[in-house]
Design a protein around this motif. Structure first.
Motif, PDB file in Angstrom:
ATOM      1  N   ALA A  99       0.079 -34.416  16.159  1.00 50.45           N
ATOM      2  CA  ALA A  99      -0.556 -33.241  15.561  1.00 50.45           C
ATOM      3  C   ALA A  99       0.086 -31.956  16.069  1.00 50.45           C
ATOM      4  O   ALA A  99       0.314 -31.007  15.303  1.00 50.45           O
ATOM      5  N   LEU A 100       0.393 -31.921  17.344  1.00 47.63           N
ATOM      6  CA  LEU A 100       1.017 -30.738  17.929  1.00 47.63           C
ATOM      7  C   LEU A 100       2.431 -30.522  17.396  1.00 47.63           C
ATOM      8  O   LEU A 100       2.810 -29.399  17.029  1.00 47.63           O
ATOM      9  N   MET A 101       3.212 -31.591  17.361  1.00 46.91           N
ATOM     10  CA  MET A 101       4.586 -31.467  16.876  1.00 46.91           C
ATOM     11  C   MET A 101       4.625 -31.087  15.398  1.00 46.91           C
ATOM     12  O   MET A 101       5.460 -30.301  14.968  1.00 46.91           O
ATOM     13  N   PHE A 102       3.703 -31.666  14.617  1.00 43.43           N
ATOM     14  CA  PHE A 102       3.632 -31.295  13.210  1.00 43.43           C
ATOM     15  C   PHE A 102       3.286 -29.816  13.060  1.00 43.43           C
ATOM     16  O   PHE A 102       3.888 -29.096  12.246  1.00 43.43           O
ATOM     17  N   SER A 103       2.314 -29.347  13.840  1.00 46.54           N
ATOM     18  CA  SER A 103       1.904 -27.941  13.754  1.00 46.54           C
ATOM     19  C   SER A 103       3.063 -27.010  14.108  1.00 46.54           C
ATOM     20  O   SER A 103       3.263 -25.971  13.462  1.00 46.54           O
ATOM     21  N   HIS A 104       3.841 -27.374  15.111  1.00 48.20           N
ATOM     22  CA  HIS A 104       5.004 -26.557  15.461  1.00 48.20           C
ATOM     23  C   HIS A 104       6.025 -26.547  14.320  1.00 48.20           C
ATOM     24  O   HIS A 104       6.578 -25.491  13.971  1.00 48.20           O
ATOM     25  N   GLN A 105       6.292 -27.700  13.730  1.00 54.00           N
ATOM     26  CA  GLN A 105       7.242 -27.752  12.616  1.00 54.00           C
ATOM     27  C   GLN A 105       6.741 -26.956  11.420  1.00 54.00           C
ATOM     28  O   GLN A 105       7.521 -26.260  10.744  1.00 54.00           O
ATOM     29  N   PHE A 106       5.439 -27.033  11.161  1.00 58.38           N
ATOM     30  CA  PHE A 106       4.846 -26.259  10.069  1.00 58.38           C
ATOM     31  C   PHE A 106       5.054 -24.772  10.336  1.00 58.38           C
ATOM     32  O   PHE A 106       5.491 -24.006   9.454  1.00 58.38           O
ATOM     33  N   ALA A 107       4.756 -24.340  11.567  1.00 59.72           N
ATOM     34  CA  ALA A 107       4.892 -22.924  11.906  1.00 59.72           C
ATOM     35  C   ALA A 107       6.334 -22.442  11.755  1.00 59.72           C
ATOM     36  O   ALA A 107       6.590 -21.310  11.330  1.00 59.72           O
ATOM     37  N   ARG A 108       7.297 -23.308  12.079  1.00 58.62           N
ATOM     38  CA  ARG A 108       8.710 -22.929  11.982  1.00 58.62           C
ATOM     39  C   ARG A 108       9.176 -22.820  10.542  1.00 58.62           C
ATOM     40  O   ARG A 108      10.238 -22.233  10.277  1.00 58.62           O
ATOM     41  N   ASN A 109       8.398 -23.364   9.633  1.00 56.43           N
ATOM     42  CA  ASN A 109       8.761 -23.326   8.218  1.00 56.43           C
ATOM     43  C   ASN A 109       7.818 -22.458   7.388  1.00 56.43           C
ATOM     44  O   ASN A 109       7.901 -22.465   6.159  1.00 56.43           O
ATOM     45  N   CYS A 110       6.945 -21.731   8.061  1.00 58.26           N
ATOM     46  CA  CYS A 110       5.932 -20.933   7.354  1.00 58.26           C
ATOM     47  C   CYS A 110       6.195 -19.442   7.575  1.00 58.26           C
ATOM     48  O   CYS A 110       6.203 -18.968   8.714  1.00 58.26           O
TER      49      CYS A 110
ATOM     50  N   ASP B  87       4.176 -16.953   6.583  1.00 63.22           N
ATOM     51  CA  ASP B  87       2.924 -16.209   6.600  1.00 63.22           C
ATOM     52  C   ASP B  87       2.418 -16.078   8.041  1.00 63.22           C
ATOM     53  O   ASP B  87       2.041 -17.066   8.672  1.00 63.22           O
ATOM     54  N   LEU B  88       2.387 -14.847   8.555  1.00 66.39           N
ATOM     55  CA  LEU B  88       1.986 -14.638   9.946  1.00 66.39           C
ATOM     56  C   LEU B  88       0.534 -15.016  10.188  1.00 66.39           C
ATOM     57  O   LEU B  88       0.180 -15.507  11.275  1.00 66.39           O
ATOM     58  N   ASP B  89      -0.346 -14.780   9.227  1.00 66.99           N
ATOM     59  CA  ASP B  89      -1.752 -15.141   9.413  1.00 66.99           C
ATOM     60  C   ASP B  89      -1.920 -16.651   9.538  1.00 66.99           C
ATOM     61  O   ASP B  89      -2.699 -17.134  10.367  1.00 66.99           O
ATOM     62  N   VAL B  90      -1.176 -17.406   8.727  1.00 69.29           N
ATOM     63  CA  VAL B  90      -1.231 -18.868   8.829  1.00 69.29           C
ATOM     64  C   VAL B  90      -0.662 -19.312  10.169  1.00 69.29           C
ATOM     65  O   VAL B  90      -1.232 -20.176  10.847  1.00 69.29           O
ATOM     66  N   LYS B  91       0.443 -18.714  10.586  1.00 72.07           N
ATOM     67  CA  LYS B  91       1.051 -19.076  11.871  1.00 72.07           C
ATOM     68  C   LYS B  91       0.082 -18.793  13.017  1.00 72.07           C
ATOM     69  O   LYS B  91       0.021 -19.561  13.990  1.00 72.07           O
ATOM     70  N   ARG B  92      -0.682 -17.705  12.924  1.00 70.65           N
ATOM     71  CA  ARG B  92      -1.654 -17.377  13.981  1.00 70.65           C
ATOM     72  C   ARG B  92      -2.772 -18.414  14.019  1.00 70.65           C
ATOM     73  O   ARG B  92      -3.214 -18.822  15.098  1.00 70.65           O
ATOM     74  N   GLN B  93      -3.237 -18.838  12.838  1.00 72.16           N
ATOM     75  CA  GLN B  93      -4.298 -19.851  12.826  1.00 72.16           C
ATOM     76  C   GLN B  93      -3.789 -21.181  13.359  1.00 72.16           C
ATOM     77  O   GLN B  93      -4.476 -21.852  14.129  1.00 72.16           O
TER      78      GLN B  93
ATOM     79  N   PRO C  98       7.479 -38.033   1.177  1.00 71.98           N
ATOM     80  CA  PRO C  98       7.991 -36.699   1.518  1.00 71.98           C
ATOM     81  C   PRO C  98       7.584 -35.632   0.509  1.00 71.98           C
ATOM     82  O   PRO C  98       7.817 -34.442   0.741  1.00 71.98           O
ATOM     83  N   GLY C  99       6.990 -36.053  -0.618  1.00 66.23           N
ATOM     84  CA  GLY C  99       6.543 -35.082  -1.603  1.00 66.23           C
ATOM     85  C   GLY C  99       5.228 -34.411  -1.250  1.00 66.23           C
ATOM     86  O   GLY C  99       4.800 -33.479  -1.947  1.00 66.23           O
ATOM     87  N   GLU C 100       4.566 -34.860  -0.197  1.00 63.86           N
ATOM     88  CA  GLU C 100       3.329 -34.206   0.232  1.00 63.86           C
ATOM     89  C   GLU C 100       3.629 -32.772   0.664  1.00 63.86           C
ATOM     90  O   GLU C 100       4.598 -32.521   1.383  1.00 63.86           O
ATOM     91  N   THR C 101       2.802 -31.840   0.242  1.00 69.12           N
ATOM     92  CA  THR C 101       3.000 -30.446   0.636  1.00 69.12           C
ATOM     93  C   THR C 101       2.619 -30.268   2.107  1.00 69.12           C
ATOM     94  O   THR C 101       1.938 -31.111   2.707  1.00 69.12           O
ATOM     95  N   TRP C 102       3.056 -29.166   2.697  1.00 67.23           N
ATOM     96  CA  TRP C 102       2.680 -28.864   4.078  1.00 67.23           C
ATOM     97  C   TRP C 102       1.167 -28.816   4.226  1.00 67.23           C
ATOM     98  O   TRP C 102       0.609 -29.273   5.234  1.00 67.23           O
ATOM     99  N   TRP C 103       0.489 -28.250   3.244  1.00 67.02           N
ATOM    100  CA  TRP C 103      -0.972 -28.103   3.316  1.00 67.02           C
ATOM    101  C   TRP C 103      -1.646 -29.473   3.237  1.00 67.02           C
ATOM    102  O   TRP C 103      -2.614 -29.740   3.957  1.00 67.02           O
TER     103      TRP C 103
END
Length: 403
Positions: free
Chosen positions: A51-62, A64-70, A246-251
């Protein structure tokens, strides 16, 4: 009684932060704890790390600063969860004792998932992998007896047998043949998505653990065995991660991760035998319910979809650690001779498999064979622990699923 995590509010995020005193959990007693309590701890550590590694990868590809903060705020809480869970493991246990517990997780968790998986292709993927983890347990048990003069049965109890599986030397395959076909996110059963994410996370944590603890040993055979099996864990992570669409969206992936954490914490809360550890699973479940709610809100706002479109309306039957001896013996009788070719499975060795074997063996026995030979020399026999009598290596038989 059914439980739908989408209908429950958890602990508000601003009340989830824990003090150092609250994070300072007492570890389990390795001599008296239920071995499956330790398995649940190891599993949830792997789930939290993913979960942590996924969240970091998501943040590196996002962008939107508000999403990155959440993501950062939730991630900090999940870092605290990971610390609380992983620190339940006792410091008095050696890395090799923890390794044997890791392989018990791989055997009994993967076997349970295979038994419950409705998709035949995914089921075959888990059945194929579990026979390799089963053999890893046997190889590490021989190392444990040789360098620590102790029996692996003291760790796994009589819950999991320690006998040879598909020989580790045959696990080394060409990387192309470790890639499987993914499930179809639009058609796959929700439980299939949870299974794939769970086993991928557990194998990833095993890979990471071996990469870090292997060089801590002085004994050459220990260092060599961790290197060999560590490379196979890379193959296993490739094998399992390729099952995820791999077609699943980040969300969508974010919701799946949070839903899976709810599922596993709820499962272990329902099945935990230690009241103190059960209370930790319950606390973390109530934290994850809020993380799931926030992820669902992000999905609605950014993916224009409702979470009910991608996850089950209620949690499936609890993930359960239990003996799988008869199931594993049936797999030994029917699938020990399989290898992979492309995205399918075959009985016969093929040119790409043999070329990789020749290249990596270099004309010598691999550490997984040497460790058993050395233990036979010292003890007069290899180490194995069976609760149902000896089980010889079965003769080769036709078996395979292709796709």
């Amino acid at each position: 009684m059914t439980f739908n995590p989408l209908e429950h509010r958890g602990i508000p995020l601003d009340r989830q932060l824990r003090t150092w005193r609250e994070l300072d959990v007492d570890p389990i007693d390795p001599d008296h704890a239920d071995p499956y309590t330790r398995c649940r701890i190891i599993t949830m550590n792997g789930i939290e790390v993913e979960a942590l590694m996924f969240s970091h990868q998501f943040a590196r590809n996002c962008p939107d600063l508000d999403v990155k903060r959440q993501l950062a705020e939730v991630r900090y809480i999940e870092q605290q969860q990971q610390k609380a869970v992983n620190w339940l493991l006792p410091g008095v246990s050696s890395p090799l004792e923890t390794t044997i517990a890791y392989e018990q997780v791989a055997v009994d968790l993967t076997a349970w998932v295979a038994r419950m998986e409705p998709d035949p292709y995914l089921k075959q993927a888990y059945e194929f992998g579990v026979l390799e983890d089963f053999d890893h347990l046997y190889r590490y048990a021989n190392l444990y007896e040789m360098i620590q003069r102790r029996k692996a049965e003291k760790i796994v109890d009589d819950l999991t047998e320690v006998i040879p599986g598909r020989p580790t030397k045959y696990h080394h395959r060409h990387p192309h043949d470790n890639v499987r076909e993914p499930y179809d996110r639009a058609a796959a059963a929700p439980i299939s998505k949870l299974h794939a994410l769970t086993i991928m996370s557990a194998e990833q944590q095993t890979m990471n653990f071996y990469m870090n603890v292997g060089p801590q040993y002085m004994e050459p055979i220990a260092r060599q065995l961790y290197q060999e099996i560590g490379l196979i864990e890379e193959e296993h992570v490739t094998h399992y991660e390729s099952l995820v669409d791999p077609g699943e969206t980040w969300w969508e992936r974010l919701v799946n991760h949070e839903y899976n954490e709810c599922y596993l914490y709820h499962s272990f809360m329902e099945t935990e035998s230690d009241p103190r550890i059960k209370a930790i699973w319950e606390l973390h479940l109530n934290m994850e319910l809020e993380h799931l709610r926030l992820a669902c809100d992000l999905m609605r706002a950014n993916d224009d979809r409702e979470p009910e479109e991608v996850v089950a309306p209620e949690l499936p039957a609890p993930v359960t650690f239990e003996p799988n001896k008869q199931y594993l013996r049936e797999l030994l009788d029917t699938q020990i001779d399989l290898t992979t070719l492309g995205t399918g499975y075959v009985q016969d060795a093929h040119e790409r498999f043999e070329a990789l074997q020749d290249a990596i063996m270099g004309g010598e026995k691999p550490p997984s064979e040497v460790v058993v030979d050395l233990n036979r020399t010292e003890a007069g026999r290899d180490y194995r622990h069976s609760t149902e009598g000896e089980h010889p290596v079965p003769s080769l038989r036709r078996s395979g699923v292709t796709r």
